[in-house]
Design a protein around this motif. Structure first.
Motif, PDB file in Angstrom:
ATOM      1  N   LYS A   1       0.810  -1.216   0.000  1.00 14.99           N
ATOM      2  CA  LYS A   1       0.000   0.000   0.000  1.00 14.99           C
ATOM      3  C   LYS A   1       0.844   1.267   0.000  1.00 14.99           C
ATOM      4  O   LYS A   1       0.500   2.239  -0.650  1.00 14.99           O
ATOM      5  CB  LYS A   1      -0.963   0.014   1.186  1.00 14.99           C
ATOM      6  CG  LYS A   1      -2.188  -0.811   0.945  1.00 14.99           C
ATOM      7  CD  LYS A   1      -3.181  -0.603   2.066  1.00 14.99           C
ATOM      8  CE  LYS A   1      -4.422  -1.419   1.828  1.00 14.99           C
ATOM      9  NZ  LYS A   1      -5.410  -1.218   2.876  1.00 14.99           N
ATOM     10  N   GLU A   2       1.940   1.272   0.713  1.00 14.77           N
ATOM     11  CA  GLU A   2       2.803   2.452   0.776  1.00 14.77           C
ATOM     12  C   GLU A   2       3.596   2.629  -0.523  1.00 14.77           C
ATOM     13  O   GLU A   2       3.932   3.733  -0.894  1.00 14.77           O
ATOM     14  CB  GLU A   2       3.777   2.327   1.938  1.00 14.77           C
ATOM     15  CG  GLU A   2       3.119   2.163   3.292  1.00 14.77           C
ATOM     16  CD  GLU A   2       2.822   3.495   3.944  1.00 14.77           C
ATOM     17  OE1 GLU A   2       3.561   4.451   3.664  1.00 14.77           O
ATOM     18  OE2 GLU A   2       1.853   3.563   4.706  1.00 14.77           O
ATOM     19  N   LYS A   3       3.862   1.532  -1.227  1.00 16.12           N
ATOM     20  CA  LYS A   3       4.738   1.578  -2.395  1.00 16.12           C
ATOM     21  C   LYS A   3       4.023   1.924  -3.693  1.00 16.12           C
ATOM     22  O   LYS A   3       4.650   2.366  -4.644  1.00 16.12           O
ATOM     23  CB  LYS A   3       5.430   0.223  -2.576  1.00 16.12           C
ATOM     24  CG  LYS A   3       6.365  -0.138  -1.442  1.00 16.12           C
ATOM     25  CD  LYS A   3       6.937  -1.506  -1.670  1.00 16.12           C
ATOM     26  CE  LYS A   3       8.295  -1.584  -2.031  1.00 16.12           C
ATOM     27  NZ  LYS A   3       9.431  -1.063  -2.220  1.00 16.12           N
ATOM     28  N   ILE A   4       2.710   1.756  -3.765  1.00 17.09           N
ATOM     29  CA  ILE A   4       2.028   1.885  -5.054  1.00 17.09           C
ATOM     30  C   ILE A   4       2.088   3.285  -5.642  1.00 17.09           C
ATOM     31  O   ILE A   4       1.898   3.449  -6.837  1.00 17.09           O
ATOM     32  CB  ILE A   4       0.561   1.399  -4.993  1.00 17.09           C
ATOM     33  CG1 ILE A   4      -0.244   2.243  -4.024  1.00 17.09           C
ATOM     34  CG2 ILE A   4       0.506  -0.069  -4.678  1.00 17.09           C
ATOM     35  CD1 ILE A   4      -1.731   2.003  -4.135  1.00 17.09           C
ATOM     36  N   PHE A   5       2.374   4.285  -4.816  1.00 21.47           N
ATOM     37  CA  PHE A   5       2.464   5.650  -5.326  1.00 21.47           C
ATOM     38  C   PHE A   5       3.905   6.055  -5.648  1.00 21.47           C
ATOM     39  O   PHE A   5       4.145   7.160  -6.104  1.00 21.47           O
ATOM     40  CB  PHE A   5       1.854   6.635  -4.328  1.00 21.47           C
ATOM     41  CG  PHE A   5       0.366   6.424  -4.134  1.00 21.47           C
ATOM     42  CD1 PHE A   5      -0.536   6.785  -5.120  1.00 21.47           C
ATOM     43  CD2 PHE A   5      -0.113   5.854  -2.981  1.00 21.47           C
ATOM     44  CE1 PHE A   5      -1.894   6.593  -4.958  1.00 21.47           C
ATOM     45  CE2 PHE A   5      -1.474   5.655  -2.798  1.00 21.47           C
ATOM     46  CZ  PHE A   5      -2.366   6.023  -3.787  1.00 21.47           C
ATOM     47  N   GLU A   6       4.868   5.156  -5.436  1.00 27.37           N
ATOM     48  CA  GLU A   6       6.267   5.448  -5.752  1.00 27.37           C
ATOM     49  C   GLU A   6       6.479   5.392  -7.269  1.00 27.37           C
ATOM     50  O   GLU A   6       5.935   4.506  -7.938  1.00 27.37           O
ATOM     51  CB  GLU A   6       7.199   4.433  -5.084  1.00 27.37           C
ATOM     52  CG  GLU A   6       7.243   4.547  -3.582  1.00 27.37           C
ATOM     53  CD  GLU A   6       8.157   3.500  -2.952  1.00 27.37           C
ATOM     54  OE1 GLU A   6       8.886   2.782  -3.685  1.00 27.37           O
ATOM     55  OE2 GLU A   6       8.137   3.407  -1.714  1.00 27.37           O
ATOM     56  N   PRO A   7       7.279   6.335  -7.806  1.00 26.25           N
ATOM     57  CA  PRO A   7       7.546   6.304  -9.246  1.00 26.25           C
ATOM     58  C   PRO A   7       8.174   4.978  -9.682  1.00 26.25           C
ATOM     59  O   PRO A   7       9.048   4.443  -9.010  1.00 26.25           O
ATOM     60  CB  PRO A   7       8.537   7.450  -9.454  1.00 26.25           C
ATOM     61  CG  PRO A   7       8.371   8.335  -8.272  1.00 26.25           C
ATOM     62  CD  PRO A   7       7.941   7.442  -7.138  1.00 26.25           C
ATOM     63  N   TYR A   8       7.695   4.459 -10.788  1.00 28.57           N
ATOM     64  CA  TYR A   8       8.199   3.257 -11.461  1.00 28.57           C
ATOM     65  C   TYR A   8       7.936   1.961 -10.704  1.00 28.57           C
ATOM     66  O   TYR A   8       8.439   0.914 -11.083  1.00 28.57           O
ATOM     67  CB  TYR A   8       9.691   3.397 -11.808  1.00 28.57           C
ATOM     68  CG  TYR A   8       9.958   4.683 -12.543  1.00 28.57           C
ATOM     69  CD1 TYR A   8       9.480   4.864 -13.834  1.00 28.57           C
ATOM     70  CD2 TYR A   8      10.626   5.726 -11.937  1.00 28.57           C
ATOM     71  CE1 TYR A   8       9.673   6.060 -14.503  1.00 28.57           C
ATOM     72  CE2 TYR A   8      10.831   6.929 -12.599  1.00 28.57           C
ATOM     73  CZ  TYR A   8      10.356   7.087 -13.884  1.00 28.57           C
ATOM     74  OH  TYR A   8      10.551   8.273 -14.541  1.00 28.57           O
TER      75      TYR A   8
END
Length: 69
Positions: A15-22
């Motif tokens: 959930k925290e990672k899905i908005f990280e670029p690429y």
């Protein structure tokens, strides 16, 4: 209004990672920048975006934007 997908849902650890670029959960295709662009656009307009798993499968994305005065 919420947007809903019918996929398997999102593990809590992602959930925290899905908005990280690429970052992408789609192995072999996709650029991983779509949700990053959406989040930036929402933030630029003073809003918030939330994601939660649906009881029926998939994820719900909620976007809150302030109203104009």
């Amino acid at each position: 209004f919420p947007s809903h997908d019918s996929g398997p849902g999102l593990p809590e650890k992602l959930k925290e990672k899905i908005f990280e670029p690429y970052f992408s959960t789609k192995e072999g295709h996709g650029t991983g920048i779509g949700l990053t662009i959406v989040q930036k656009t929402v933030y630029d307009h003073g809003g918030q975006i939330y994601v939660e798993n649906s009881d029926m499968g998939g994820c719900n994305f909620m976007i809150e934007l302030p109203t104009r005065e």
